[in-house]
Scaffold this motif. Structure first.
Motif, PDB file in Angstrom:
ATOM      1  N   CYS A  82      35.333  84.835 -33.334  1.00  0.00           N
ATOM      2  CA  CYS A  82      36.488  85.234 -32.528  1.00  0.00           C
ATOM      3  C   CYS A  82      36.258  84.893 -31.067  1.00  0.00           C
ATOM      4  CB  CYS A  82      36.725  86.738 -32.625  1.00  0.00           C
ATOM      5  SG  CYS A  82      37.481  87.247 -34.136  1.00  0.00           S
ATOM      6  N   GLY A  83      37.331  84.617 -30.395  1.00  0.00           N
ATOM      7  CA  GLY A  83      37.255  84.402 -28.967  1.00  0.00           C
ATOM      8  C   GLY A  83      36.664  83.062 -28.574  1.00  0.00           C
TER       9      GLY A  83
ATOM     10  N   LYS B  60      44.411  81.589 -25.401  1.00  0.00           N
ATOM     11  CA  LYS B  60      44.048  82.907 -25.908  1.00  0.00           C
ATOM     12  C   LYS B  60      44.318  83.957 -24.840  1.00  0.00           C
ATOM     13  CE  LYS B  60      42.737  81.058 -29.692  1.00  0.00           C
ATOM     14  NZ  LYS B  60      43.654  81.006 -30.759  1.00  0.00           N
ATOM     15  N   SER B  61      44.716  85.145 -25.275  1.00  0.00           N
ATOM     16  CA  SER B  61      45.059  86.201 -24.340  1.00  0.00           C
ATOM     17  C   SER B  61      43.820  86.749 -23.652  1.00  0.00           C
ATOM     18  CB  SER B  61      45.804  87.328 -25.059  1.00  0.00           C
ATOM     19  OG  SER B  61      44.984  87.930 -26.028  1.00  0.00           O
TER      20      SER B  61
ATOM     21  N   GLY C 137      44.176  94.941 -26.059  1.00  0.00           N
ATOM     22  CA  GLY C 137      45.411  95.559 -26.520  1.00  0.00           C
ATOM     23  C   GLY C 137      46.612  94.638 -26.514  1.00  0.00           C
ATOM     24  N   LYS C 138      46.421  93.382 -26.119  1.00  0.00           N
ATOM     25  CA  LYS C 138      47.560  92.468 -26.011  1.00  0.00           C
ATOM     26  C   LYS C 138      47.254  91.113 -26.633  1.00  0.00           C
ATOM     27  CE  LYS C 138      49.514  94.712 -22.115  1.00  0.00           C
ATOM     28  NZ  LYS C 138      50.815  94.860 -21.658  1.00  0.00           N
ATOM     29  N   TRP C 139      46.716  91.132 -27.846  1.00  0.00           N
ATOM     30  CA  TRP C 139      46.482  89.866 -28.528  1.00  0.00           C
ATOM     31  C   TRP C 139      47.829  89.248 -28.882  1.00  0.00           C
ATOM     32  CZ3 TRP C 139      42.189  90.618 -32.772  1.00  0.00           C
ATOM     33  CH2 TRP C 139      40.989  90.987 -32.155  1.00  0.00           C
ATOM     34  N   ALA C 140      47.875  87.941 -28.844  1.00  0.00           N
ATOM     35  CA  ALA C 140      49.071  87.218 -29.274  1.00  0.00           C
ATOM     36  C   ALA C 140      49.155  87.266 -30.800  1.00  0.00           C
ATOM     37  CB  ALA C 140      48.999  85.766 -28.792  1.00  0.00           C
ATOM     38  N   GLN C 141      50.348  87.076 -31.316  1.00  0.00           N
ATOM     39  CA  GLN C 141      50.547  87.121 -32.763  1.00  0.00           C
ATOM     40  C   GLN C 141      49.652  86.109 -33.482  1.00  0.00           C
ATOM     41  OE1 GLN C 141      52.309  89.476 -34.228  1.00  0.00           O
ATOM     42  NE2 GLN C 141      51.767  88.729 -36.245  1.00  0.00           N
TER      43      GLN C 141
ATOM     44  N   TYR D 161      39.090  95.246 -26.848  1.00  0.00           N
ATOM     45  CA  TYR D 161      38.637  93.956 -26.336  1.00  0.00           C
ATOM     46  C   TYR D 161      39.780  92.955 -26.238  1.00  0.00           C
ATOM     47  CZ  TYR D 161      33.975  95.659 -27.497  1.00  0.00           C
ATOM     48  OH  TYR D 161      32.834  96.409 -27.569  1.00  0.00           O
ATOM     49  N   ALA D 162      39.719  92.120 -25.221  1.00  0.00           N
ATOM     50  CA  ALA D 162      40.583  90.942 -25.176  1.00  0.00           C
ATOM     51  C   ALA D 162      40.118  90.029 -26.300  1.00  0.00           C
ATOM     52  CB  ALA D 162      40.443  90.246 -23.825  1.00  0.00           C
ATOM     53  N   TYR D 163      40.995  89.204 -26.817  1.00  0.00           N
ATOM     54  CA  TYR D 163      40.625  88.315 -27.923  1.00  0.00           C
ATOM     55  C   TYR D 163      39.427  87.444 -27.546  1.00  0.00           C
ATOM     56  CZ  TYR D 163      40.949  85.152 -31.848  1.00  0.00           C
ATOM     57  OH  TYR D 163      40.658  84.424 -32.972  1.00  0.00           O
ATOM     58  N   ALA D 164      39.432  86.945 -26.323  1.00  0.00           N
ATOM     59  CA  ALA D 164      38.345  86.072 -25.870  1.00  0.00           C
ATOM     60  C   ALA D 164      37.003  86.794 -25.834  1.00  0.00           C
ATOM     61  CB  ALA D 164      38.670  85.512 -24.488  1.00  0.00           C
ATOM     62  N   ASP D 165      37.019  88.126 -25.795  1.00  0.00           N
ATOM     63  CA  ASP D 165      35.784  88.913 -25.732  1.00  0.00           C
ATOM     64  C   ASP D 165      35.426  89.578 -27.057  1.00  0.00           C
ATOM     65  OD1 ASP D 165      35.521  88.314 -23.022  1.00  0.00           O
ATOM     66  OD2 ASP D 165      36.708  90.053 -22.424  1.00  0.00           O
ATOM     67  N   ALA D 166      36.196  89.328 -28.091  1.00  0.00           N
ATOM     68  CA  ALA D 166      35.972  90.004 -29.371  1.00  0.00           C
ATOM     69  C   ALA D 166      34.602  89.681 -29.958  1.00  0.00           C
ATOM     70  CB  ALA D 166      37.072  89.640 -30.369  1.00  0.00           C
TER      71      ALA D 166
END
Length: 107
Positions: free
Chosen positions: A18-19, A25-26, A30-34, A79-84
Motif C-alpha cells: 500500500c502507498g 494517491k490521497s 480518512g480521505k482515501w479515494a475510491q 493513515y493517509a493511503y501513501a502512509d498505509a
C-alpha cells in the motif's frame, strides 16, 4: 486462532504494498479515494486467498471480505493511503484481532 494469524501475516504483506502507487494517491488520513479503497480490497482479498491456498486451506470468502473491509476502514481512519505501509506489525495484529472478533464465525 489459526485463521487470525494467517490473516495477520497476509495483512502485513498487503500493507507493504500500500502507498507505493503513483502521484494521484490521497495525502490525508480518512480521505482515501475510491480507487484506493478498491485497490486495498483487491490486494487484501487476493493476498489472503493466496496465503490460504499456499497453506492448503480452503479460503472463506465471506470472512476474508469482512476482515479486509474492517481492517481497511481502521487503517484509512488512521493513515493517509501513501502512509498505509507504515502501520507497525503490532498495530496490524491489533486490527486483525478486532476484525476476527467481528468477522469470524462464533463456535
Amino acid at each position: 486462532m489459526k485463521k487470525v494469524s494467517l490473516l495477520i501475516m497476509t495483512s502485513v504483506v498487503l500493507l507493504n504494498s500500500c502507498g507505493s502507487g503513483g502521484d494521484k494517491k490521497s495525502g490525508e488520513k480518512g480521505k482515501w479515494a475510491q480507487d484506493e479503497r478498491k485497490e486495498f480490497m483487491s490486494s487484501c482479498i487476493s493476498s489472503a486467498r493466496k496465503t490460504y491456498e499456499q497453506r492448503g486451506m480452503q479460503p472463506d470468502s465471506a470472512v476474508i471480505t469482512c476482515m479486509c473491509q474492517f481492517s481497511g476502514k481502521i487503517i484509512e481512519e488512521k493513515y493517509a493511503y501513501a502512509d498505509a505501509n507504515k502501520v507497525s506489525s503490532d498495530e496490524v495484529k491489533e486490527i486483525m484481532e478486532s476484525a476476527a472478533k467481528s468477522c469470524l464465525p462464533k463456535n
